[in-house]
Design a protein around this motif. Structure first.
Motif, PDB file in Angstrom:
ATOM      1  N   LEU A 214     -45.911 -53.843 -17.179  1.00 49.94           N
ATOM      2  CA  LEU A 214     -44.856 -54.105 -18.177  1.00 49.94           C
ATOM      3  C   LEU A 214     -44.240 -52.802 -18.708  1.00 49.94           C
ATOM      4  O   LEU A 214     -44.942 -51.915 -19.165  1.00 49.94           O
ATOM      5  CB  LEU A 214     -45.455 -54.898 -19.345  1.00 49.94           C
ATOM      6  N   ARG A 215     -42.892 -52.740 -18.619  1.00 49.28           N
ATOM      7  CA  ARG A 215     -42.168 -51.622 -19.243  1.00 49.28           C
ATOM      8  C   ARG A 215     -41.043 -52.254 -20.076  1.00 49.28           C
ATOM      9  O   ARG A 215     -40.089 -52.802 -19.546  1.00 49.28           O
ATOM     10  CB  ARG A 215     -41.555 -50.684 -18.179  1.00 49.28           C
ATOM     11  N   LEU A 216     -41.223 -52.182 -21.398  1.00 49.70           N
ATOM     12  CA  LEU A 216     -40.298 -52.879 -22.302  1.00 49.70           C
ATOM     13  C   LEU A 216     -39.058 -52.053 -22.624  1.00 49.70           C
ATOM     14  O   LEU A 216     -39.142 -50.838 -22.814  1.00 49.70           O
ATOM     15  CB  LEU A 216     -41.018 -53.180 -23.615  1.00 49.70           C
ATOM     16  N   GLY A 217     -37.924 -52.727 -22.682  1.00 51.82           N
ATOM     17  CA  GLY A 217     -36.696 -52.117 -23.191  1.00 51.82           C
ATOM     18  C   GLY A 217     -36.152 -53.025 -24.281  1.00 51.82           C
ATOM     19  O   GLY A 217     -36.350 -54.243 -24.232  1.00 51.82           O
ATOM     20  N   TYR A 218     -35.481 -52.453 -25.268  1.00 51.70           N
ATOM     21  CA  TYR A 218     -35.033 -53.230 -26.426  1.00 51.70           C
ATOM     22  C   TYR A 218     -33.544 -52.970 -26.705  1.00 51.70           C
ATOM     23  O   TYR A 218     -33.127 -51.813 -26.806  1.00 51.70           O
ATOM     24  CB  TYR A 218     -35.884 -52.831 -27.643  1.00 51.70           C
ATOM     25  N   VAL A 219     -32.786 -54.044 -26.807  1.00 55.57           N
ATOM     26  CA  VAL A 219     -31.362 -53.923 -27.159  1.00 55.57           C
ATOM     27  C   VAL A 219     -31.187 -54.565 -28.534  1.00 55.57           C
ATOM     28  O   VAL A 219     -31.442 -55.757 -28.706  1.00 55.57           O
ATOM     29  CB  VAL A 219     -30.452 -54.634 -26.128  1.00 55.57           C
ATOM     30  N   PRO A 220     -30.784 -53.775 -29.538  1.00 55.66           N
ATOM     31  CA  PRO A 220     -30.725 -54.316 -30.906  1.00 55.66           C
ATOM     32  C   PRO A 220     -29.518 -55.205 -31.122  1.00 55.66           C
ATOM     33  O   PRO A 220     -28.605 -55.265 -30.296  1.00 55.66           O
ATOM     34  CB  PRO A 220     -30.594 -53.053 -31.761  1.00 55.66           C
ATOM     35  N   GLN A 221     -29.525 -55.863 -32.269  1.00 55.05           N
ATOM     36  CA  GLN A 221     -28.383 -56.679 -32.705  1.00 55.05           C
ATOM     37  C   GLN A 221     -27.141 -55.798 -32.774  1.00 55.05           C
ATOM     38  O   GLN A 221     -27.227 -54.623 -33.145  1.00 55.05           O
ATOM     39  CB  GLN A 221     -28.706 -57.232 -34.088  1.00 55.05           C
ATOM     40  N   PHE A 222     -25.998 -56.382 -32.425  1.00 58.67           N
ATOM     41  CA  PHE A 222     -24.752 -55.613 -32.452  1.00 58.67           C
ATOM     42  C   PHE A 222     -24.431 -55.148 -33.872  1.00 58.67           C
ATOM     43  O   PHE A 222     -24.438 -55.919 -34.805  1.00 58.67           O
ATOM     44  CB  PHE A 222     -23.597 -56.458 -31.921  1.00 58.67           C
ATOM     45  N   ARG A 223     -24.201 -53.856 -33.992  1.00 56.00           N
ATOM     46  CA  ARG A 223     -23.752 -53.308 -35.275  1.00 56.00           C
ATOM     47  C   ARG A 223     -22.507 -52.494 -34.981  1.00 56.00           C
ATOM     48  O   ARG A 223     -22.498 -51.740 -33.995  1.00 56.00           O
ATOM     49  CB  ARG A 223     -24.799 -52.332 -35.835  1.00 56.00           C
ATOM     50  N   ASN A 224     -21.532 -52.647 -35.812  1.00 55.86           N
ATOM     51  CA  ASN A 224     -20.349 -51.851 -35.509  1.00 55.86           C
ATOM     52  C   ASN A 224     -20.618 -50.378 -35.803  1.00 55.86           C
ATOM     53  O   ASN A 224     -21.463 -50.047 -36.616  1.00 55.86           O
ATOM     54  CB  ASN A 224     -19.116 -52.359 -36.246  1.00 55.86           C
TER      55      ASN A 224
END
Ligand code: ATP
Length: 233
Positions: A68-78
């Motif tokens: 397992l190699r995790l990547g994280y994309v956060p909630q869109f923020r302007n």
């Protein structure tokens, strides 16, 4: 089904006197695309934090495959229009383990590759502040891809984007799944996106959970606030 990348076994967790999950068990196979849905405050983001190891289960355990190699994309923020970095420099911020104060040839090549993968090559040298919402979110995705994850968590990554941009981003995520077998956990309130772009859904409710194929989703049984709004005339 291929081996699970992640297994959650009899997980219980809560904050102070509020229990969020009690005896939650599921596993996510390598290459699966799952939406994580549930009403506001039910514990979706908290579950992603447990998966990422930022919080510890009260009881039960989370088994991460050695692969397992995790990547994280956060909630869109302007991002402020004055933000000075180019898309390329913003994406390269994720190369944190540098020993040198400049980027090596390989590091630059890796940035170029993820910019291409996310369709940002032509905009790479423009300021991020001037990019569209979709381009900004793709830049976050490209940043996450730089660590070469095989499991992407998208935490409401499409919230507050317009419909076409949401669709474009999720099409790109599905292409990553097809091309590289990327496993995806997509946190969302959007049942239409979940149905169109994910194979299965994990629904969290105050009393339990269910993991089912999205083809079997019955919107009428979903928590009220998740159902599409019907216009009353
Ligand atoms: N650090 C914390 N300490 C105490 N309570 C917390 C903490 N973090 C979250 N909570 C509470 O835990 C519950 C679950 O929060 P969480 O953010 O996981 O929900 P969510 O399903 O992601 O909600 P949303 O859809 O609104 O983003 C909420 O009631 C929240 O207020």
């Amino acid at each position: 089904m291929s081996e699970p990348l992640l297994t959650v076994e009899h997980l219980s967790f809560g904050f102070r006197n509020r229990v969020l999950y009690h005896d939650l068990s599921f596993s996510l196979a390598a290459g699966s695309v799952t939406s994580l849905i549930g009403a506001n405050g039910v514990g979706k983001t908290t579950l992603t934090k447990l998966i990422m190891g930022q919080l510890k289960p009260t009881t039960g355990r989370i088994i991460r495959s050695p692969r397992l190699r995790l990547g994280y994309v956060p909630q869109f923020r302007n991002i402020d229009p004055e933000y000075p970095l180019s898309l390329r420099s913003f994406v390269a911020l994720n190369q944190m383990q540098r020993h040198l104060p400049w980027h090596s040839k390989q590091e630059k090549a890796a940035v170029t590759a993820v910019l291409k993968e996310t369709g940002l090559s032509e905009r790479a040298d423009q300021p991020l502040g001037m990019a569209s919402g979709g381009e900004k979110q793709k830049a976050y995705l490209a940043q996450a891809l730089l660590t070469r994850p095989n499991f992407l968590i998208l935490d409401e990554a499409t919230a507050s984007l317009d419909v076409n941009t949401k669709t474009e981003l999720m099409t790109l995520v599905n292409a990553l799944n097809q091309r590289h077998g990327m496993t995806v956990l997509f946190v969302t309130h959007d049942l239409d996106l979940a149905k169109e772009f994910t194979q299965q859904y994990l629904l969290l409710t105050q009393t339990g959970y269910e993991l089912r194929p999205t083809a079997d989703m019955n919107e009428a049984n979903m928590p009220k606030e998740l159902r599409p709004t019907v216009e009353v005339r």
